[in-house]
Motif scaffolding. Structure first.
Motif, PDB file in Angstrom:
ATOM      1  N   ILE A  13      34.307 -39.537 -97.172  1.00 29.52           N
ATOM      2  CA  ILE A  13      34.166 -38.318 -96.374  1.00 29.52           C
ATOM      3  C   ILE A  13      33.517 -38.679 -95.045  1.00 29.52           C
ATOM      4  CG2 ILE A  13      33.242 -35.981 -96.232  1.00 29.52           C
ATOM      5  CD1 ILE A  13      35.278 -36.336 -98.450  1.00 29.52           C
ATOM      6  N   LEU A  14      34.240 -38.478 -93.959  1.00 29.94           N
ATOM      7  CA  LEU A  14      33.690 -38.721 -92.627  1.00 29.94           C
ATOM      8  C   LEU A  14      32.949 -37.472 -92.157  1.00 29.94           C
ATOM      9  CD1 LEU A  14      36.771 -40.509 -90.999  1.00 29.94           C
ATOM     10  CD2 LEU A  14      34.618 -41.580 -91.682  1.00 29.94           C
ATOM     11  N   ILE A 174      30.249 -40.809 -95.141  1.00 29.26           N
ATOM     12  CA  ILE A 174      29.982 -41.757 -94.064  1.00 29.26           C
ATOM     13  C   ILE A 174      29.453 -40.989 -92.860  1.00 29.26           C
ATOM     14  CG2 ILE A 174      30.991 -43.501 -92.537  1.00 29.26           C
ATOM     15  CD1 ILE A 174      33.176 -43.913 -94.620  1.00 29.26           C
ATOM     16  N   SER A 175      28.266 -41.325 -92.411  1.00 31.52           N
ATOM     17  CA  SER A 175      27.652 -40.633 -91.272  1.00 31.52           C
ATOM     18  C   SER A 175      28.222 -41.171 -89.965  1.00 31.52           C
ATOM     19  CB  SER A 175      26.122 -40.798 -91.304  1.00 31.52           C
ATOM     20  OG  SER A 175      25.579 -40.254 -92.468  1.00 31.52           O
ATOM     21  N   HIS A 176      29.489 -40.909 -89.764  1.00 33.40           N
ATOM     22  CA  HIS A 176      30.172 -41.435 -88.582  1.00 33.40           C
ATOM     23  C   HIS A 176      31.454 -40.633 -88.366  1.00 33.40           C
ATOM     24  CE1 HIS A 176      30.467 -44.294 -85.419  1.00 33.40           C
ATOM     25  NE2 HIS A 176      29.753 -45.232 -86.015  1.00 33.40           N
ATOM     26  N   PHE A 177      32.078 -40.833 -87.168  1.00 30.56           N
ATOM     27  CA  PHE A 177      33.361 -40.180 -86.918  1.00 30.56           C
ATOM     28  C   PHE A 177      34.525 -41.132 -87.182  1.00 30.56           C
ATOM     29  CE2 PHE A 177      31.933 -41.967 -82.889  1.00 30.56           C
ATOM     30  CZ  PHE A 177      33.058 -42.613 -82.402  1.00 30.56           C
ATOM     31  N   LEU A 178      34.221 -42.358 -87.647  1.00 26.56           N
ATOM     32  CA  LEU A 178      35.250 -43.314 -88.018  1.00 26.56           C
ATOM     33  C   LEU A 178      34.733 -44.207 -89.119  1.00 26.56           C
ATOM     34  CD1 LEU A 178      35.495 -46.356 -85.593  1.00 26.56           C
ATOM     35  CD2 LEU A 178      33.549 -44.831 -85.599  1.00 26.56           C
ATOM     36  N   CYS A 179      35.648 -44.880 -89.807  1.00 24.56           N
ATOM     37  CA  CYS A 179      35.245 -45.868 -90.796  1.00 24.56           C
ATOM     38  C   CYS A 179      34.791 -47.115 -90.055  1.00 24.56           C
ATOM     39  CB  CYS A 179      36.428 -46.205 -91.712  1.00 24.56           C
ATOM     40  SG  CYS A 179      36.620 -45.055 -93.082  1.00 24.56           S
ATOM     41  N   GLU A 180      33.580 -47.543 -90.329  1.00 26.06           N
ATOM     42  CA  GLU A 180      32.998 -48.666 -89.614  1.00 26.06           C
ATOM     43  C   GLU A 180      32.216 -49.506 -90.609  1.00 26.06           C
ATOM     44  OE1 GLU A 180      30.089 -50.985 -87.746  1.00 26.06           O
ATOM     45  OE2 GLU A 180      29.465 -49.037 -88.520  1.00 26.06           O
ATOM     46  N   LYS A 269      22.866 -41.518 -85.386  1.00 24.99           N
ATOM     47  CA  LYS A 269      23.076 -40.909 -84.063  1.00 24.99           C
ATOM     48  C   LYS A 269      23.196 -41.963 -82.970  1.00 24.99           C
ATOM     49  CE  LYS A 269      21.010 -36.354 -84.879  1.00 24.99           C
ATOM     50  NZ  LYS A 269      19.974 -35.373 -84.446  1.00 24.99           N
ATOM     51  N   LEU A 270      22.302 -42.950 -82.996  1.00 21.57           N
ATOM     52  CA  LEU A 270      22.356 -43.998 -81.981  1.00 21.57           C
ATOM     53  C   LEU A 270      23.635 -44.821 -82.111  1.00 21.57           C
ATOM     54  CD1 LEU A 270      21.117 -45.542 -79.653  1.00 21.57           C
ATOM     55  CD2 LEU A 270      19.808 -46.898 -81.315  1.00 21.57           C
ATOM     56  N   ASP A 271      24.035 -45.114 -83.355  1.00 22.39           N
ATOM     57  CA  ASP A 271      25.269 -45.865 -83.567  1.00 22.39           C
ATOM     58  C   ASP A 271      26.473 -45.098 -83.032  1.00 22.39           C
ATOM     59  OD1 ASP A 271      23.980 -47.982 -84.681  1.00 22.39           O
ATOM     60  OD2 ASP A 271      24.411 -47.442 -86.755  1.00 22.39           O
ATOM     61  N   GLN A 272      26.488 -43.785 -83.228  1.00 23.06           N
ATOM     62  CA  GLN A 272      27.608 -42.983 -82.731  1.00 23.06           C
ATOM     63  C   GLN A 272      27.653 -42.989 -81.209  1.00 23.06           C
ATOM     64  OE1 GLN A 272      28.847 -39.298 -84.313  1.00 23.06           O
ATOM     65  NE2 GLN A 272      28.071 -39.650 -86.365  1.00 23.06           N
ATOM     66  N   VAL A 273      26.489 -42.920 -80.582  1.00 26.04           N
ATOM     67  CA  VAL A 273      26.442 -42.967 -79.112  1.00 26.04           C
ATOM     68  C   VAL A 273      26.996 -44.300 -78.611  1.00 26.04           C
ATOM     69  CG1 VAL A 273      24.906 -43.065 -77.116  1.00 26.04           C
ATOM     70  CG2 VAL A 273      24.529 -41.341 -78.884  1.00 26.04           C
ATOM     71  N   LEU A 274      26.585 -45.386 -79.253  1.00 30.43           N
ATOM     72  CA  LEU A 274      27.041 -46.715 -78.842  1.00 30.43           C
ATOM     73  C   LEU A 274      28.540 -46.883 -79.064  1.00 30.43           C
ATOM     74  CD1 LEU A 274      24.084 -48.853 -80.234  1.00 30.43           C
ATOM     75  CD2 LEU A 274      24.571 -48.345 -77.838  1.00 30.43           C
ATOM     76  N   PHE A 275      29.046 -46.342 -80.166  1.00 29.40           N
ATOM     77  CA  PHE A 275      30.479 -46.440 -80.423  1.00 29.40           C
ATOM     78  C   PHE A 275      31.281 -45.576 -79.462  1.00 29.40           C
ATOM     79  CE2 PHE A 275      29.439 -48.564 -84.344  1.00 29.40           C
ATOM     80  CZ  PHE A 275      30.542 -49.368 -84.568  1.00 29.40           C
ATOM     81  N   MET A 276      30.727 -44.443 -79.059  1.00 30.81           N
ATOM     82  CA  MET A 276      31.406 -43.626 -78.055  1.00 30.81           C
ATOM     83  C   MET A 276      31.486 -44.361 -76.724  1.00 30.81           C
ATOM     84  SD  MET A 276      30.019 -39.756 -78.807  1.00 30.81           S
ATOM     85  CE  MET A 276      30.915 -39.098 -77.404  1.00 30.81           C
ATOM     86  N   LEU A 277      30.420 -45.086 -76.380  1.00 29.78           N
ATOM     87  CA  LEU A 277      30.425 -45.872 -75.142  1.00 29.78           C
ATOM     88  C   LEU A 277      31.457 -46.987 -75.203  1.00 29.78           C
ATOM     89  CD1 LEU A 277      26.594 -46.246 -74.409  1.00 29.78           C
ATOM     90  CD2 LEU A 277      28.240 -44.902 -73.104  1.00 29.78           C
TER      91      LEU A 277
END
Length: 318
Positions: A13-14, A174-180, A269-277
């Motif tokens: 579950i994303l 998974i606390s993300h918007f993609l599988c990582e 949250k920080l990981d998501q920001v970095l992945f968005m960048l």
């Protein structure tokens, strides 16, 4: 029915972009605009390099490969994220999750390798111009592209296969918007310390060593530029190199912060920001960086637009 239930229990579950944030629809809309711009600009850049004979050089061939990687990278994440948001269905099968991890890592690693090889291309062009056409032959350029794609795919395959073999205990959210990879490992119920060390070692090989090579190449390039007598040649060399260094910082900065931080310092949250960048903003920025500051690309765009307008005018007159 039992088999269907068993299959659904194997899905991940994303949780999506920043769960609980207000006005998430505004953020998703902005990301879709960025995605549209990235797809359009990278496609135009690839098309211009393909149709304009003035851009049939090693530098632009490698740039077209980078644009293709950017186009594929952002397309491997944003459509799925947007579909999950608008449909409300956030599940992803284990096979689909592994596939997304594989493509994401393949493209990310391939881009790091390619950017390093692009630095070598600039080094040869500026520091050894008389032998440039001999060293950077068409065969060598094709080999560079192959090494980038194949190297990324091989390293990604090993990491994806190993990360996905860990058994998952309890929640499969998974606390993300993609599988990582790092997000998946947080769900594992086995000791993953050995694998985390392998991730750090891979990061050193894929990130630190290429970055050291890039910085060394540009140190030599800047020394050569300072010795140039032609002001115009110096400015052109500096413009090209500054564009490439900007792209280097956009790729290597977020990647190093994601994969070279201790596990205890990771936060969703920080990981998501970095992945968005790294995975969303960078593919949009690259074609703008290379085209807006590059007279040859702008000239090719004007030529293509001029031909289209002339063709339309001739057709209307007839």
């Amino acid at each position: 029915m039992d088999k269907r239930n068993e299959s659904s229990n194997m899905d991940f579950i994303l949780l999506g972009l920043f769960p609980g944030i207000k006005h998430i629809n505004v953020l998703v809309s902005a990301i879709l605009l960025i995605y549209t711009e990235a797809v359009t600009s990278n496609s135009i850049l690839i098309f211009l390099i393909w149709v304009d004979s003035h851009l049939h050089t090693p530098m632009y061939f490698l740039l077209s490969q980078l644009a293709l990687m950017d186009l594929t990278l952002i397309s491997s994440t944003v459509p799925k994220m947007a579909t999950d948001f608008f449909s409300g269905k956030r599940s992803i099968s284990q096979v689909a999750c592994g596939t997304q991890i594989f493509f994401f890592l393949t493209l990310g690693i391939a881009e790091c390798i390619l950017i390093t090889l692009m630095a070598f291309d600039r080094y040869v062009a500026i520091c050894n111009p008389l032998r440039y056409t001999l060293i950077m032959s068409q065969k060598v350029c094709l080999q560079m592209a192959f090494i980038s794609w194949a190297g990324g795919a091989l390293i990604s395959l090993m990491h994806t296969a190993y990360a996905m073999h860990f058994p998952i205990c309890g929640s499969r959210e998974i606390s993300h918007f993609l599988c990582e990879v790092m997000a998946i490992l947080k769900l594992a119920c086995e000791d993953i310390s050995a694998y985390e060390k392998a991730v750090v070692m891979t990061s050193i090989v894929v990130l630190l060593i290429p970055l050291s090579f890039i910085l060394s190449s540009y140190a030599l390039i800047f020394l050569a530029v300072l010795r140039m007598n032609s002001v115009e040649g110096r400015n052109k060399a500096l413009a090209t190199c500054s564009s490439h260094l900007t792209v280097v910082s956009l790729y290597f900065g977020p990647a190093m912060l994601v994969y070279m931080r201790p596990t205890s310092y990771h936060s969703p949250k920080l990981d998501q920001v970095l992945f968005m960048l790294g995975a969303i903003l960078t593919p949009m920025m690259n074609p703008l960086i290379y085209s807006l500051r590059n007279k040859e690309v702008v000239g090719a765009l004007k030529n293509v637009l001029g031909r289209c307008l002339t063709s339309n005018y001739t057709t209307n007159v007839r």
